[in-house]
Structure formats: C-alpha cells, structure tokens
Design an enzyme around this catalytic site. Structure first.
Site, mmCIF file in Angstrom:
data_model
loop_
_atom_site.group_PDB
_atom_site.id
_atom_site.type_symbol
_atom_site.label_atom_id
_atom_site.label_comp_id
_atom_site.label_asym_id
_atom_site.label_seq_id
_atom_site.Cartn_x
_atom_site.Cartn_y
_atom_site.Cartn_z
ATOM 1 N N LYS B 143 0.850 -1.193 0.000
ATOM 2 C CA LYS B 143 0.000 0.000 0.000
ATOM 3 C C LYS B 143 0.882 1.237 0.000
ATOM 4 O O LYS B 143 1.742 1.399 0.873
ATOM 5 C CB LYS B 143 -0.892 0.020 1.242
ATOM 6 C CG LYS B 143 -2.096 -0.878 1.136
ATOM 7 C CD LYS B 143 -3.065 -0.529 2.260
ATOM 8 C CE LYS B 143 -4.320 -1.353 2.178
ATOM 9 N NZ LYS B 143 -5.273 -0.977 3.251
ATOM 10 N N GLU B 185 1.141 -1.080 16.795
ATOM 11 C CA GLU B 185 0.887 -1.985 15.663
ATOM 12 C C GLU B 185 1.265 -3.422 16.032
ATOM 13 O O GLU B 185 0.625 -4.378 15.583
ATOM 14 C CB GLU B 185 1.659 -1.547 14.410
ATOM 15 C CG GLU B 185 1.211 -0.222 13.807
ATOM 16 C CD GLU B 185 -0.083 -0.309 12.970
ATOM 17 O OE1 GLU B 185 -0.616 -1.416 12.778
ATOM 18 O OE2 GLU B 185 -0.556 0.757 12.523
ATOM 19 N N LYS B 227 1.462 -10.348 8.501
ATOM 20 C CA LYS B 227 0.956 -9.430 7.485
ATOM 21 C C LYS B 227 1.142 -10.001 6.074
ATOM 22 O O LYS B 227 0.243 -9.951 5.243
ATOM 23 C CB LYS B 227 1.635 -8.067 7.590
ATOM 24 C CG LYS B 227 1.189 -7.138 6.467
ATOM 25 C CD LYS B 227 1.283 -5.685 6.792
ATOM 26 C CE LYS B 227 0.707 -4.856 5.658
ATOM 27 N NZ LYS B 227 0.723 -3.422 5.929
ATOM 28 N N ARG B 242 -7.920 -9.220 3.590
ATOM 29 C CA ARG B 242 -6.936 -8.246 4.019
ATOM 30 C C ARG B 242 -7.501 -7.281 5.062
ATOM 31 O O ARG B 242 -6.760 -6.634 5.794
ATOM 32 C CB ARG B 242 -6.425 -7.459 2.791
ATOM 33 C CG ARG B 242 -5.314 -6.496 3.132
ATOM 34 C CD ARG B 242 -4.543 -6.029 1.907
ATOM 35 N NE ARG B 242 -3.536 -5.067 2.320
ATOM 36 C CZ ARG B 242 -2.452 -4.751 1.640
ATOM 37 N NH1 ARG B 242 -2.214 -5.321 0.479
ATOM 38 N NH2 ARG B 242 -1.587 -3.881 2.100
ATOM 39 N N ASN B 246 -6.968 -4.009 9.259
ATOM 40 C CA ASN B 246 -7.495 -2.698 9.654
ATOM 41 C C ASN B 246 -7.982 -2.679 11.100
ATOM 42 O O ASN B 246 -8.552 -1.678 11.536
ATOM 43 C CB ASN B 246 -8.643 -2.297 8.733
ATOM 44 C CG ASN B 246 -8.152 -2.060 7.319
ATOM 45 O OD1 ASN B 246 -7.062 -1.538 7.118
ATOM 46 N ND2 ASN B 246 -8.946 -2.464 6.352
#
Lengths: 365, 365
Positions: B143, B185, B227, B242, B246
C-alpha cells in the site's frame, strides 16, 4: 454487437463493441458495480453529443449521476487536472464502490483512468471510448497516465476497467482528422497481424481511404481482440510480449512531443513512427521491401502524413533516448520481419537510428 | 537474520529482518535489479543516521547513488511533494530499471512508494524501514499513498517492492515515543494472532514496557510474517481477507485526522482505535471481557494513550463514516470474537458507534 471478454490476472471484464451500445452502458455496468453514484467524465467536444445518452442509460440503471467536463486536448493530461478531479470526487463523497465513466477519446481514457486508479487506491472504472483511436487502443489494456514535462504518459499506472463500451456509432461525429488518426492505430494492428486484417485495410484503402462507414464492428473488434490477447499475456509490460503494441510508438511519441503535442495528433505521429519503423525493419530485420511499401501505401491512402518536415532531428533523437521504456542498454525497438511477424527488443545502431530520424524529419525520401 | 519471502500475484520478493541488514541492502538489491542508478529517499531525521550506510552499501554493489531528503512528518505526504520528486527523477534521467530506496518510517515508505509506483508507470522500489511501525506494517504489503484534504492515504495504489530490508538495529536510535507508536501496531498483531505472540507481548509488558532490546528479530518477523500471509491471500483488498489488518484503524484514522495529525502519532491513534475496537468486540461479537482487558493492559504497560480527551466526538464520527473503505452500506468493522479470532465486515449500530466514540474521546470510562 460484438462482445469480447478480457481475462487479465488482475481483473476480467467485458468489451462491448457496436452501433448504439452506449444505450446499454448503465445495464451492463449495474451487473458488475454495486455503488450508488456514477460520475461521467468527458470533454467539451464530447459532452454536447454523448453526455446525455450516457447519463440517461446510467440513471435508468439506478445510478445517481453527476459529471465532470474538461476542455479537450492533450494539454489537459496534467497532474494538476488529476488533483482537481480528486477534489470533485471528495466533495461529492465518492466511495470505492462508486463508478467513474470515462467518456471520450484517448485523453479522457488516460486522464480519468488515472484518477479512478488512484482515488481511494482504486474505484470502479468504465471506459466508454468515442474515438476510433480510443476504441482500438487507449481504452483497452489498463494503461492510464498523464504527461509530465516533456514526457508523454510519464506518470501513471496499470488499472483495468470493470467494463468497456465502444459505441462505433459515435465515429460518425468524429472530425475527419480524428478518424484518420485512429486509422493509424488500425494500420498498426494490420502490420502486426498481417493476413485478413491487413487485406481488409488494403481493400478500404483501394476504395479511397477510411470513412466512418468503413469502420465495421468487426474491424474494431479485430483490433481490440488483438490488443486484449497481448495484454492478457503481459498485463504490466513485464515479459516483453506487450511490447509489440509499441510498434511505431517509440519514434512516434518523440515526434509528437517535438511537435509540442499540437502539430501532430497522436495518430499522425504514430503513422510517422510506423513509416520509420518499416524502414528500420527492412534495414535491420530483413523485412521484404515490397511489404514495407504495402504498409506505407495504406498510410498514404488513409491520408496520413508522410514526413515530419522541419522538426529538429537532434531533439527527436534525444527524446527517443529518454523514452520511458528505455532500459540500461538504451531503447529497444519493435520491428517487423514481415507483415504479421513482429519482433521485440531489437537494438538499432545509433547511426541508423539517427539516419531514420533525419529521413522522417526531412523533406526528401 | 530472518529471511521471509512474500509470494504475491503481482510479484515475489524477500523481506530481510535483522540487526545490521542495511549493510546487505546493495548486494541483495543487485540480485533483483538491473538499473545503474539508485536514489535513496529519506527524511531529515533519518538522513544523518542511515543515509551514508545505505548509500555505501549500494555503491559497493555498483549502483550510482543519489538522494532526496525531505522534512520529517505526516504533512509531507502530499501530491505536491510527489510531483516535486518526479521532477528530481526526471532531471536525473531515471529509467524503469533504476531503483528508488525508501529509507525511513511510514511516511517515507508511503510517499516514495507512490512515487516509484507511478513514475514511468512503475520503477524498481526497495523499502528500507527504520521504525518499528514501518518494519511491521507500512513497508510491507504494497500500500502506497499520500493524504488528500482530510483523507489519510486517500490517494494511492498498490505496488509491491522488489525487496524489503528491515534493520532492527535502527530501532536503537528511535525516539521513545516512536517506539511506543510502533508497539501499538505490534499489539494489533498480538490481538489478531493471539497465542504465542500475545503471550510474548504480555511478557514484555510484565517487564515494564517495550524497549529497543525487547524488539527481537523474531518478534518483528512474526508480525511481518502475519501481514505477508494475509496480503498473499488478498493483495488488493478485494476478497475481504486483508481487512483484518485494519483492526483498530477505522476509528484510529479518524482520531488521527481529528487531531490534525499532530496530537497523536499514527501508532497512538491506532492504540486508541484498538481500545475502542476491544469495547465494540465485547458488545457486538461476544469477546470475553477478560480478554479485552488483557489487550488494554498491554497497551497501558506500553505507555500508549488511554483516551483522546477533548476531541469533538461528532467530528470523529463524521470522519469514520467517510472512511475510504466505506461502501454503499456504510463502514464495516473488523472486530474480535476472542484473542486470535478476528471477524471482518461487521456492521455496528450508529448509536453504539457514537457511544464508543464518545467514550474514547471522553475523560471517563
């Protein structure tokens, strides 16, 4: 109506070709798109002719329709214009499920395709090409881009649409110069495919050149089908297979830029590039000279330019060597061993490259 | 050193994780890139520390090296900055075979990733993340984006690198607040994966919080590997798989924007989003309350904020509902049925959504 199907790694979609298929836009799109909103993006030449038919087809399929209309011309393909359209989509609250319909010629397909590819990392996109050039080339295959400084299509990405609707009825309103320009791309496919397609073009040439009625749905489909088959094999121009589609374009792009995008249309520049390429093909790849002459004759009969007289050859050579497809070892050409027999990745000696550029930019043969 | 391999539809590449692996950048890149030039793109915080080691590694592998250094911070992620870097690449005559090395944190990975994705429709890209957040998240998965108006990452695309080099040694120079932000994260992965990863984070929390030495190569690899596995299944966020990544980000993004990108780091905003998500998970998905408390405790011990006090709840709700992943039927959440058991596509009643936003933006529990 002809229905082609493109099966690409990243997406599969239908390509509808035929007189009046713009009326089917909304219904065909509703089959593949969930969103509530559709924005029809077009230019000031196309809007008076086809914005309303496209919009009502979309409304009939339960889309909430708005539009964006920009001035016509290659000079619109800028990052500034892209950013401006982002602002419009932002204000209107577009989501990824909503659809952008690019209605128009190559500039519209390229510019708004890039908008759709990057807004929200990709929203729904339909291409509705209204020029011959866009129907056989720009609206197919997923290349979207804008120009940057002297670099044509220098900034962009690959992004496949959800649907392509090529209404050949729109060609009736195309200015003759635009039709001729599209014919140059059609000749490219004739040279690449040879055989029946080349014969069909020679028959049209015999009749005195290409008029809207000469462009049958079958002819457009044949060109579109050739391109789709190539792109299915090499979506992102990585294996080299897709490179065949650049026949005539390396030199053509440079001539287009050197002419300030105003002296030649894209198609006229491609026609000049094809002539130079035929000459290189005879010199480097052993193409039979009579076959090169057949290619040149079709270009002549279609009323496409013979020379880019008085463009500075040195500048054109410099631009060629800065082509975005150039790699570490310089520019690789697509040439022809014969009609229907392209070869890619061909190196051309710098002196020969310069000689051909002098020839195409000169007055004499 | 840990070597992971990402096998994506569009490209396969190695992810090297370890102390000192920045020294291997040039050699590893030379294996996969033909170009003559490499441009190292970084920010003013990272340049004094790691620009020279990265550059000499590249020079040793026979790259001609130049660089671009921008100010640090999220506010650099603009289209204007992208265009400026295009200009630099243009002036230096970059080709598609040349490589852009994005050396830095998430902003550098996102911004320069978008540059590489779109310049010449895609040039070679290497990600060299130097923050914990980037090593476990931003530099992986393809991304790339910039912000547009109030929309974080509102304009971008998907573009996989040719190589990722995550030198965990660089975390020693990371400001404590940045390390904490990256830890948010990491906690996200702990919540998603549960099991051993969650246990490891609880052990680090027991020791009093995350310090650079607590970030083992194995810990970074575990997060990166999670990931990569998700992205391998759903490169372009199309199947919904995916979406698990989020977790906490829908509300987190809105808080980050509402705080003007300055009050909270991305990681702090994500931590707040995770807290809100745990609360929603208990209310909507039957997550056991004690598991939600375990998640919150780790965030507490890692020194991450508990509330976004005094942010206007109404604005945050509005921003959530304009999330770029919102579809026709509104925002879909990723929630947890339990630690290690995420569910995607969950609708949340507007009143509950508002209540949770009031809670996270309030002073009281």
């Amino acid at each position: 109506m002809q229905r082609l199907h493109a099966r690409l790694p990243s997406r599969s979609y239908d390509v509808l070709v035929g007189r009046g298929v713009l009326e089917a836009l909304g219904a065909a799109l509703r089959d593949v798109v969930d969103g509530a909103q559709a924005v029809v993006c077009t230019d000031e030449n196309v809007a008076p002719l086809y914005l309303e038919p496209a919009s009502s087809s979309l409304r009939a399929a339960d889309f909430e329709v708005s539009h964006v209309v920009i001035p016509a011309g290659e000079r619109q393909k800028t990052l500034e214009r892209v950013e401006e359209v982002f602002g419009v989509l932002y204000e209107r609250g577009f989501t990824r499920d909503d659809v952008l319909v690019a209605l128009g010629g190559g500039v519209v397909n390229d510019l708004f395709g890039l908008v759709a590819a990057t807004y929200l990392r990709g929203m729904r996109l339909a291409q509705a090409p209204t020029t011959l050039l866009a129907q056989v080339d720009a609206a197919l295959g997923g290349k979207v881009a804008v120009d940057f400084r002297a670099g044509k299509n220098h900034v962009g990405t690959f992004y496949q649409p959800w649907l392509v609707v090529a209404d050949t009825g729109t060609l009736a309103t195309l200015p003759p110069r635009e039709l001729r320009s599209g014919a140059a791309e059609v000749v490219k496919y004739g040279l690449l495919a040879g055989g029946a397609l080349m014969a069909e073009l020679e028959a049209i040439a015999e009749r005195g050149g290409m008029r809207p009625d000469d462009v049958s749905d079958v002819l457009v489909s044949a060109c579109a089908g050739y391109k789709i088959a190539v792109v299915e094999d090499d979506e992102r121009e990585e294996t080299g297979r897709r490179a065949v589609l650049n026949l005539g374009h390396t030199i053509g792009h440079a001539l287009e830029v050197a002419g300030g995008y105003s002296r030649f249309t894209h198609g006229e520049a491609v026609a000049l590039g094809l002539r130079a390429t035929l000459r290189l093909s005879v010199a480097v790849c052993g193409m039979p000279p009579d076959e090169a002459v057949r290619g040149e004759s079709v270009l002549d009969r279609f009323g496409l330019p013979a020379r880019a007289a008085r463009l500075p050859a040195e500048q054109v050579v410099r631009l060629i060597r800065r082509d975005k497809k150039a790699g570490r070892d310089g520019v690789r050409y697509v040439l022809l061993e014969a009609l229907g027999a392209p070869v890619t990745g061909v190196s051309v000696a710098p002196e020969l490259e310069e000689e051909v550029v002098r020839w195409i930019t000169g007055g004499a043969a």
